[in-house]
Scaffold this active site. Structure first.
Site, PDB file in Angstrom:
ATOM      1  N   GLU A  40       0.858  -1.191   0.000  1.00  0.00           N
ATOM      2  CA  GLU A  40       0.000   0.000   0.000  1.00  0.00           C
ATOM      3  C   GLU A  40       0.892   1.238   0.000  1.00  0.00           C
ATOM      4  O   GLU A  40       1.846   1.326   0.769  1.00  0.00           O
ATOM      5  CB  GLU A  40      -0.904  -0.036   1.236  1.00  0.00           C
ATOM      6  CG  GLU A  40      -1.594   1.266   1.589  1.00  0.00           C
ATOM      7  CD  GLU A  40      -2.489   1.849   0.484  1.00  0.00           C
ATOM      8  OE1 GLU A  40      -3.303   1.119  -0.085  1.00  0.00           O
ATOM      9  OE2 GLU A  40      -2.337   3.080   0.205  1.00  0.00           O
ATOM     10  N   GLY A  53     -22.671   2.189   1.694  1.00  0.00           N
ATOM     11  CA  GLY A  53     -23.735   1.217   1.946  1.00  0.00           C
ATOM     12  C   GLY A  53     -23.359  -0.122   1.325  1.00  0.00           C
ATOM     13  O   GLY A  53     -22.687  -0.166   0.301  1.00  0.00           O
ATOM     14  N   ARG A 118     -16.848   4.594   6.068  1.00  0.00           N
ATOM     15  CA  ARG A 118     -15.831   3.849   5.321  1.00  0.00           C
ATOM     16  C   ARG A 118     -14.628   3.522   6.189  1.00  0.00           C
ATOM     17  O   ARG A 118     -14.093   2.419   6.154  1.00  0.00           O
ATOM     18  CB  ARG A 118     -15.342   4.676   4.137  1.00  0.00           C
ATOM     19  CG  ARG A 118     -16.290   4.712   3.003  1.00  0.00           C
ATOM     20  CD  ARG A 118     -15.870   5.758   1.994  1.00  0.00           C
ATOM     21  NE  ARG A 118     -16.817   5.753   0.918  1.00  0.00           N
ATOM     22  CZ  ARG A 118     -16.663   5.086  -0.227  1.00  0.00           C
ATOM     23  NH1 ARG A 118     -15.556   4.435  -0.474  1.00  0.00           N
ATOM     24  NH2 ARG A 118     -17.586   5.093  -1.139  1.00  0.00           N
ATOM     25  N   ARG A 200     -19.878  15.790  -0.778  1.00  0.00           N
ATOM     26  CA  ARG A 200     -20.090  14.707   0.184  1.00  0.00           C
ATOM     27  C   ARG A 200     -19.818  15.210   1.599  1.00  0.00           C
ATOM     28  O   ARG A 200     -18.940  16.056   1.792  1.00  0.00           O
ATOM     29  CB  ARG A 200     -19.116  13.543  -0.065  1.00  0.00           C
ATOM     30  CG  ARG A 200     -19.257  12.944  -1.418  1.00  0.00           C
ATOM     31  CD  ARG A 200     -18.121  12.004  -1.731  1.00  0.00           C
ATOM     32  NE  ARG A 200     -18.348  10.660  -1.276  1.00  0.00           N
ATOM     33  CZ  ARG A 200     -17.506   9.652  -1.512  1.00  0.00           C
ATOM     34  NH1 ARG A 200     -16.367   9.864  -2.153  1.00  0.00           N
ATOM     35  NH2 ARG A 200     -17.768   8.448  -1.095  1.00  0.00           N
ATOM     36  N   ASP A 318     -12.260  -1.274  -8.259  1.00  0.00           N
ATOM     37  CA  ASP A 318     -12.258  -0.085  -9.108  1.00  0.00           C
ATOM     38  C   ASP A 318     -11.149  -0.132 -10.144  1.00  0.00           C
ATOM     39  O   ASP A 318     -11.286   0.458 -11.221  1.00  0.00           O
ATOM     40  CB  ASP A 318     -12.104   1.183  -8.255  1.00  0.00           C
ATOM     41  CG  ASP A 318     -13.437   1.640  -7.673  1.00  0.00           C
ATOM     42  OD1 ASP A 318     -14.408   0.865  -7.731  1.00  0.00           O
ATOM     43  OD2 ASP A 318     -13.503   2.767  -7.149  1.00  0.00           O
ATOM     44  N   ALA A 331     -18.156  -1.129  -4.354  1.00  0.00           N
ATOM     45  CA  ALA A 331     -17.389  -1.917  -3.384  1.00  0.00           C
ATOM     46  C   ALA A 331     -17.979  -3.318  -3.264  1.00  0.00           C
ATOM     47  O   ALA A 331     -17.249  -4.305  -3.125  1.00  0.00           O
ATOM     48  CB  ALA A 331     -17.377  -1.208  -2.035  1.00  0.00           C
TER      49      ALA A 331
END
Ligand SMILES: Cc1cc2nc3c(=O)[nH]c(=O)nc-3n(C[C@H](O)[C@H](O)[C@H](O)COP(=O)(O)OP(=O)(O)OC[C@H]3O[C@@H](n4cnc5c(N)ncnc54)[C@H](O)[C@@H]3O)c2cc1C
Length: 447
Positions: A40, A53, A118, A200, A318, A331
């Site tokens: 990462e 969601g 998230r 958002r 993605d 997701a």
């Protein structure tokens, strides 16, 4: 250079990116006995401050992948007070209790399609990873992959490199691995602007309660409108409301490669100035300083395959099929990907062990080919349907306009195609495809 595994039959997997796709894929592979490392680029586990969601198909995929993933989501999943997704006319007041006209509603099932923060979800998933499984500050810059013989090699920005039998690109919408798999010059290597962006934010429910109805604070609502729509749902065990306010933008995205640009509440308020009082209040509850998020996807140039020509690198989540978020399922589909891939690689591990590692490259190619075959059609459809649904919610689909009956018919059919997906059947098909691909590979090798 780091190397791994002395057992010639053992399959080593390198995952690039620790988002939802990387974390769930890693957990699914680990629970099937494969050796996994995640690389990462960030300094630690990180997610943006927003909600997400999980649709019913996503929950079923979590259960099949590793029940601990599902338990992790359930620990933080925030109940809606109603099992119905409410769709209202956010643009024209029509004398409904709080000034909105209900248009239609969709049944979500018992405790279906719940949300969470998230960051909470990723933290819960990361806690399940064994120590040392994820390595941070590792930005992938290049993959060297030969068509025969050697293992793929990952090269990082810090000058280090590592080999693995398989590379899984879980590195998100601006994927470096996608450019490697599809080729730098391929128009499909990068995503395109959907001509929508979104403001958002997370609003404290205590603050929202002073200005919105209780129902609005505690259940999932979609406010439809002309060229804009607003989604709200509870997260953080009811302590926050997730707000996503979408706007159609006919021009080019001014941020270039940047997915976000700084914005203000005043700008958001201008975009929704013609909407009814409830939507204007929702916008007014946001912080003064905001980000606006470009909505990019892979609709204009879908990938023809998620697997590299050498057959040992592939794309997930993605990185493979970035979608606009109007089905709330990007997701969730990444978790379906993870299940298909974990199934294929578990089969590959068993086949490699049966051949004492001699056929490893062939079985890996067969596994990734099976994954590709089982996932392409569904994920291409998701990207297309999500775009359509965004237009439906903004009354831009000529055949439906703002007719609630026609909108419900389209929305319901498409949502159920996402939600009702049979992940058990996907697993069975993946196994069969793997066996067929392996058999064909062996026949080709003999000839
Ligand atoms: C507004 C909005 C709302 C959404 N709502 C929902 C929803 O309700 N439900 C749903 O299911 N989906 C939703 N989605 C979609 C969902 O957010 C994505 O599909 C999902 O987060 C993708 O996860 P990922 O792991 O594939 O990618 P990411 O979350 O982007 O993770 C990629 C990771 O790879 C790392 N990385 C990138 N490049 C490199 C590199 N070169 N080297 C090493 N590491 C690298 C990044 O740092 C990151 O940690 C929404 C999307 C948007 C935009």
């Amino acid at each position: 250079m780091a190397t791994e595994t002395a057992n010639p039959a053992a399959i080593s997997v390198a995952i690039v990116g620790l988002g939802i796709a990387g974390a769930t894929t890693a957990l699914g592979l680990l629970s099937r006995g494969l050796s996994v490392k995640i690389y990462e680029r960030a300094a630690g586990v990180h997610e943006i401050g927003a909600g997400i969601g999980m649709s019913p198909n996503a929950e079923r995929a979590m259960l099949a992948l590793d029940p601990r993933i599902h338990a992790a989501f359930r620990r933080i999943a925030t109940p809606n007070t109603e099992d119905w997704f409410q769709y209202v006319d956010g643009y024209h007041d029509a004398g409904h209790g709080d000034g909105e006209a209900p248009l239609f509603k969709m049944y979500l099932g018992t405790r279906g399609f719940e949300g969470c923060r998230r960051a909470d979800l990723l933290d819960e998933l990361a806690k399940l990873l064994p120590d040392g499984c994820a390595v941070f500050n590792k930005e992938l810059v290049q993959i060297d992959e030969a068509t025969s013989g050697q293992k793929p090699m990952l090269k990082f920005a810090d000058g280090t490199s590592v080999e693995a039998d398989v590379v899984l690109g879980c590195d998100g919408i601006r994927s470096r691995v996608r450019r490697h798999v599809l080729g730098e010059e391929n128009p499909a290597a990068v995503p395109g602007y959907t001509h929508k962006f979104a403001f958002r934010g997370l609003v404290p429910t205590a603050k929202a309660r002073t200005r919105l109805t209780e129902d609005k604070c505690t259940t999932r609502y979609m406010h439809l409108g002309q060229d804009g729509h607003v989604l709200t749902f509870p997260v953080a065990m009811g302590a926050m409301i997730n707000v996503v306010a979408f706007v159609t933008d006919r021009g080019a995205w001014p941020g270039g490669d940047k997915m976000t640009l700084p914005a203000t509440k005043a700008e958001a308020a201008r975009c929704f100035a013609d909407f009814g009082p409830v939507v204007r209040t929702v916008i007014d509850l946001l912080d003064d300083k905001l980000d606006k998020w470009a909505i990019f996807d892979t609709f204009d140039h879908p990938a023809g395959t998620y697997v590299s020509p050498a057959g040992t690198t592939c794309l997930i989540g993605d990185a493979a099929h970035a979608s606009s978020p109007h089905h709330g399922a990007g997701a969730g589909c990444a978790i379906e990907d993870a299940l298909a891939l974990a199934t294929a690689l578990e089969e590959a591990q068993a086949a490699a062990a049966a051949a004492d590692g001699k056929e490893k490259r062939q079985v890996l190619r067969a596994a990734l080919a099976a994954y590709d075959a089982v996932r392409l059609e569904r994920t291409h459809w998701l990207v297309e349907s999500s775009r359509f649904t965004g237009e439906l919610y903004e009354w831009q689909v000529p055949e439906c306009g703002r007719d609630p009956v026609k909108c419900l018919r389209e929305a319901e059919a498409r949502c159920h195609q996402v939600w009702d997906y049979d992940v058990g059947e996907m697993v069975d098909i993946t196994r069969r495809l793997f066996a067929a691909r392996l058999h064909r590979g062996v026949v080709l090798a003999i000839n």
